[in-house]
Design an enzyme around this catalytic site. Structure first.
Site, mmCIF file in Angstrom:
data_model
loop_
_atom_site.group_PDB
_atom_site.id
_atom_site.type_symbol
_atom_site.label_atom_id
_atom_site.label_comp_id
_atom_site.label_asym_id
_atom_site.label_seq_id
_atom_site.Cartn_x
_atom_site.Cartn_y
_atom_site.Cartn_z
ATOM 1 N N LYS A 84 3.847 -14.259 1.476
ATOM 2 C CA LYS A 84 2.759 -13.542 2.169
ATOM 3 C C LYS A 84 2.134 -12.402 1.359
ATOM 4 O O LYS A 84 1.392 -11.584 1.919
ATOM 5 C CB LYS A 84 3.292 -12.987 3.480
ATOM 6 C CG LYS A 84 4.313 -11.891 3.327
ATOM 7 C CD LYS A 84 4.483 -11.162 4.638
ATOM 8 C CE LYS A 84 5.206 -9.861 4.449
ATOM 9 N NZ LYS A 84 5.224 -9.053 5.674
ATOM 10 N N SER A 124 -2.847 -15.218 10.428
ATOM 11 C CA SER A 124 -3.176 -13.877 9.953
ATOM 12 C C SER A 124 -4.658 -13.600 10.099
ATOM 13 O O SER A 124 -5.476 -14.522 10.032
ATOM 14 C CB SER A 124 -2.779 -13.764 8.467
ATOM 15 O OG SER A 124 -3.340 -12.619 7.868
ATOM 16 N N ALA A 125 -5.009 -12.362 10.266
ATOM 17 C CA ALA A 125 -6.421 -11.962 10.325
ATOM 18 C C ALA A 125 -7.126 -12.261 9.009
ATOM 19 O O ALA A 125 -8.355 -12.267 8.953
ATOM 20 C CB ALA A 125 -6.527 -10.473 10.634
ATOM 21 N N TYR A 148 -3.383 -16.881 -0.592
ATOM 22 C CA TYR A 148 -2.526 -16.681 0.586
ATOM 23 C C TYR A 148 -3.325 -17.018 1.845
ATOM 24 O O TYR A 148 -2.872 -17.802 2.695
ATOM 25 C CB TYR A 148 -2.030 -15.237 0.644
ATOM 26 C CG TYR A 148 -1.569 -14.811 2.015
ATOM 27 C CD1 TYR A 148 -2.367 -13.997 2.812
ATOM 28 C CD2 TYR A 148 -0.355 -15.258 2.526
ATOM 29 C CE1 TYR A 148 -1.965 -13.639 4.073
ATOM 30 C CE2 TYR A 148 0.064 -14.895 3.791
ATOM 31 C CZ TYR A 148 -0.760 -14.082 4.565
ATOM 32 O OH TYR A 148 -0.368 -13.726 5.832
ATOM 33 N N LYS A 152 -2.984 -20.087 4.893
ATOM 34 C CA LYS A 152 -2.966 -19.835 6.347
ATOM 35 C C LYS A 152 -4.068 -20.641 7.029
ATOM 36 O O LYS A 152 -3.855 -21.267 8.072
ATOM 37 C CB LYS A 152 -3.147 -18.341 6.638
ATOM 38 C CG LYS A 152 -1.969 -17.469 6.265
ATOM 39 C CD LYS A 152 -0.715 -17.823 7.073
ATOM 40 C CE LYS A 152 0.425 -16.869 6.783
ATOM 41 N NZ LYS A 152 1.663 -17.236 7.500
ATOM 42 N N TYR A 176 -2.192 -12.208 13.079
ATOM 43 C CA TYR A 176 -1.728 -10.824 13.019
ATOM 44 C C TYR A 176 -2.747 -9.962 12.290
ATOM 45 O O TYR A 176 -3.318 -10.401 11.291
ATOM 46 C CB TYR A 176 -0.430 -10.704 12.217
ATOM 47 C CG TYR A 176 0.678 -11.641 12.567
ATOM 48 C CD1 TYR A 176 1.671 -11.906 11.620
ATOM 49 C CD2 TYR A 176 0.771 -12.277 13.789
ATOM 50 C CE1 TYR A 176 2.710 -12.776 11.897
ATOM 51 C CE2 TYR A 176 1.796 -13.148 14.075
ATOM 52 C CZ TYR A 176 2.768 -13.398 13.132
ATOM 53 O OH TYR A 176 3.802 -14.248 13.402
ATOM 54 N N ASN A 178 -2.505 -5.758 11.156
ATOM 55 C CA ASN A 178 -1.674 -5.093 10.143
ATOM 56 C C ASN A 178 -0.373 -4.583 10.746
ATOM 57 O O ASN A 178 -0.329 -3.476 11.284
ATOM 58 C CB ASN A 178 -2.460 -3.944 9.507
ATOM 59 C CG ASN A 178 -3.578 -4.480 8.645
ATOM 60 O OD1 ASN A 178 -4.511 -5.108 9.140
ATOM 61 N ND2 ASN A 178 -3.466 -4.283 7.346
ATOM 62 N N ASN A 197 3.013 -4.632 -1.476
ATOM 63 C CA ASN A 197 1.554 -4.524 -1.639
ATOM 64 C C ASN A 197 0.928 -3.702 -0.526
ATOM 65 O O ASN A 197 -0.117 -3.117 -0.696
ATOM 66 C CB ASN A 197 0.921 -5.928 -1.557
ATOM 67 C CG ASN A 197 1.372 -6.829 -2.695
ATOM 68 O OD1 ASN A 197 0.839 -6.753 -3.779
ATOM 69 N ND2 ASN A 197 2.381 -7.636 -2.446
ATOM 70 N N GLY A 293 -11.668 -7.413 -3.017
ATOM 71 C CA GLY A 293 -11.373 -8.259 -1.846
ATOM 72 C C GLY A 293 -11.163 -7.481 -0.569
ATOM 73 O O GLY A 293 -11.078 -8.086 0.505
HETATM 74 C C1 WQD Z 1 -4.404 -1.824 4.149
HETATM 75 C C2 WQD Z 1 -5.398 -0.791 3.644
HETATM 76 C C3 WQD Z 1 -6.060 -1.056 1.344
HETATM 77 C C4 WQD Z 1 -2.212 -0.078 -0.472
HETATM 78 C C5 WQD Z 1 -2.982 -7.607 4.122
HETATM 79 C C6 WQD Z 1 -3.148 -9.102 4.254
HETATM 80 C C7 WQD Z 1 -2.983 -9.507 5.692
HETATM 81 C C8 WQD Z 1 -1.667 -9.002 6.236
HETATM 82 C C9 WQD Z 1 -1.602 -7.493 6.086
HETATM 83 C C10 WQD Z 1 -0.015 -10.726 5.939
HETATM 84 C C11 WQD Z 1 -6.468 -1.415 2.765
HETATM 85 C C12 WQD Z 1 -5.327 0.265 1.559
HETATM 86 C C13 WQD Z 1 -3.199 -0.338 0.465
HETATM 87 C C14 WQD Z 1 -2.338 1.054 -1.325
HETATM 88 C C15 WQD Z 1 -4.400 1.624 -0.261
HETATM 89 N N1 WQD Z 1 -0.570 -9.594 5.559
HETATM 90 N N2 WQD Z 1 -4.270 0.510 0.560
HETATM 91 N N3 WQD Z 1 -3.431 1.862 -1.178
HETATM 92 O O1 WQD Z 1 -5.096 -5.749 2.865
HETATM 93 O O2 WQD Z 1 -5.522 -5.011 5.273
HETATM 94 O O3 WQD Z 1 -4.012 -6.959 4.816
HETATM 95 O O4 WQD Z 1 -1.733 -7.213 4.669
HETATM 96 O O5 WQD Z 1 -0.275 -11.400 6.890
HETATM 97 O O6 WQD Z 1 -3.016 -10.912 5.760
HETATM 98 O O7 WQD Z 1 -4.452 -9.435 3.839
HETATM 99 O O8 WQD Z 1 -3.271 -4.653 4.248
HETATM 100 O O9 WQD Z 1 -1.618 -2.908 3.787
HETATM 101 O O10 WQD Z 1 -2.568 -4.239 1.827
HETATM 102 O O11 WQD Z 1 -3.989 -2.563 2.999
HETATM 103 O O12 WQD Z 1 -5.370 2.362 -0.148
HETATM 104 O O13 WQD Z 1 -1.464 1.342 -2.206
HETATM 105 O O14 WQD Z 1 -4.699 0.143 2.823
HETATM 106 O O15 WQD Z 1 -7.172 -0.856 0.493
HETATM 107 O O16 WQD Z 1 -7.687 -0.775 3.040
HETATM 108 P P1 WQD Z 1 -4.588 -5.563 4.245
HETATM 109 P P2 WQD Z 1 -2.775 -3.595 3.161
#
Ligand code: WQD
Length: 332
Positions: A84, A124-125, A148, A152, A176, A178, A197, A293
């Site tokens: 994921k 996932s959203a 990824y 999905k 889902y 976040n 991540n 992205g």
């Molecule tokens: C959230 C916000 C980043 C890290 C992803 C997947 C989604 C789901 C949830 C699995 C964003 C910002 C992040 C950092 C930052 N996963 N950020 N500094 O990208 O909304 O969703 O995870 O199902 O499918 O796409 O979540 O937590 O990565 O980021 O500023 O070190 O936090 O830019 O705006 P995301 P995220």
């Protein structure tokens, strides 16, 4: 009779196992510990005081799946198992397709062989791509913006076409937003192997001193404070959404999709400020460039899940931040 939970040692899977057991369900768990740890299985038993069969196997292993269905009377399946990490999927797309698609094909074919046609799938959203507007509803256009997300979306399409071919299937796709937070006991939480991540695990690493500063990926978005807005939902609320989905899957056939979110959008700086205020710790950060992205804003309209599943998220941002930090302190 039991619910098979694939990936049941993982972050959302383990919290869902707790709520299923608390609801009086019997469960069977399969997990290969690729992105989880054996201590999660013990934690589920400690929290609930209930036992269950666990199989350390890979969902791509058809012989293992056949044995699990042969040895147990499985009436429904919740399928969490899968890779994921968005960033990793961009570097290793074939690994993501091989694992996420093949494990789902192996699972569905085994379910068919044993006459088990009730499936809740961890979607996932991310299948909404970069939405043109918010809040997001289930009828929005679907697209993939990373491998990824492609897996999905492909699995959602497989499920829709499976139901179109055999209307005895009862499939519920849960999208889902976040997930953050942890079980209040401090015994379960987000504990990814390797480098995380997602925002909250990185906030936790910064607050605990394992990282010097957090990078905030851009503050020039068209949002109130310039940082990206997301729909953060407590993992226990998410888990309870799966309990509601299993009950709905028993009562209906079909292949609907439901958003599991709070319907509230919070920015990155909102999360950092709330975390610091609730936990009285500092999260040093620097504003860096945008992450490719990222959507400026993505949050749900969760009203369909309320109407069809009788489910709404109840835990607020303060509890999400408090429980996340409590898990780290309890396991440091
Ligand atoms: C959230 C916000 C980043 C890290 C992803 C997947 C989604 C789901 C949830 C699995 C964003 C910002 C992040 C950092 C930052 N996963 N950020 N500094 O990208 O909304 O969703 O995870 O199902 O499918 O796409 O979540 O937590 O990565 O980021 O500023 O070190 O936090 O830019 O705006 P995301 P995220």
């Amino acid at each position: 009779m039991a619910v098979l939970v694939t990936g049941g040692a993982g972050y959302i899977g383990s919290h869902t196992c707790v709520e299923l057991l608390n609801a009086g369900e019997d469960i069977i768990v399969i997990d290969n510990f690729y992105n989880s740890k054996p201590k999660a299985i013990e934690a589920i038993k400690e929290i609930t005081g209930r036992d269950f069969r666990f199989y350390e196997n890979d969902c791509c292993d058809r012989e293992a799946l056949d044995r699990i269905f042969r040895e147990n009377f499985i009436t429904e399946v919740i399928h969490f198992a899968g890779y994921k990490a968005v960033g990793e999927s961009c570097v290793k797309p074939i690994m993501y397709y091989e694992n996420n698609i093949n494990s789902t094909l192996a699972l569905i074919e085994t379910m068919q062989k044993y006459g088990c046609k009730k499936l809740v799938f961890s979607s996932s959203a991310t299948v909404y791509g970069i939405p043109d507007k918010v809040p997001v509803t289930e009828d929005f256009p679907l697209s993939a913006i990373n491998p990824y997300g492609s897996t999905k979306l492909m699995i959602e399409n497989m499920c829709r076409e499976l139901y179109a071919s055999d209307d005895q299937w009862s499939i519920i796709l849960l999208r889902y937003f976040n997930p953050i937070g942890a079980h209040e006991s401090g015994k379960l939480g987000e504990d990814p192997n390797g480098i995380p991540n997602n925002l909250m695990p990185l906030i936790l690493r910064t607050a605990s001193g394992k990282m010097a500063t957090l990078s905030v990926f851009g503050n020039d978005y068209p949002t109130p404070d310039g940082t990206c807005v997301r729909d953060y939902i407590h993992v226990v609320d998410l888990a309870l959404g799966h309990v509601a989905a299993i009950k709905a899957a028993r009562a209906h056939t079909g292949c609907p999709a439901y958003n599991l979110g709070t319907g509230k959008g919070y920015s990155v700086l909102d999360i950092i400020n709330a975390f610091e205020k609730v936990n009285k710790v500092k999260v040093p950060y620097v504003i860096t460039g945008r992450r490719p992205g990222d959507a400026a804003a993505c949050y749900s309209n969760p009203s369909l899940a309320k109407k069809k599943l009788g489910w709404t998220a109840k835990r607020g941002l303060e509890q999400m931040c408090r429980d996340s930090w409590n898990y780290i302190k309890a396991n440091s």
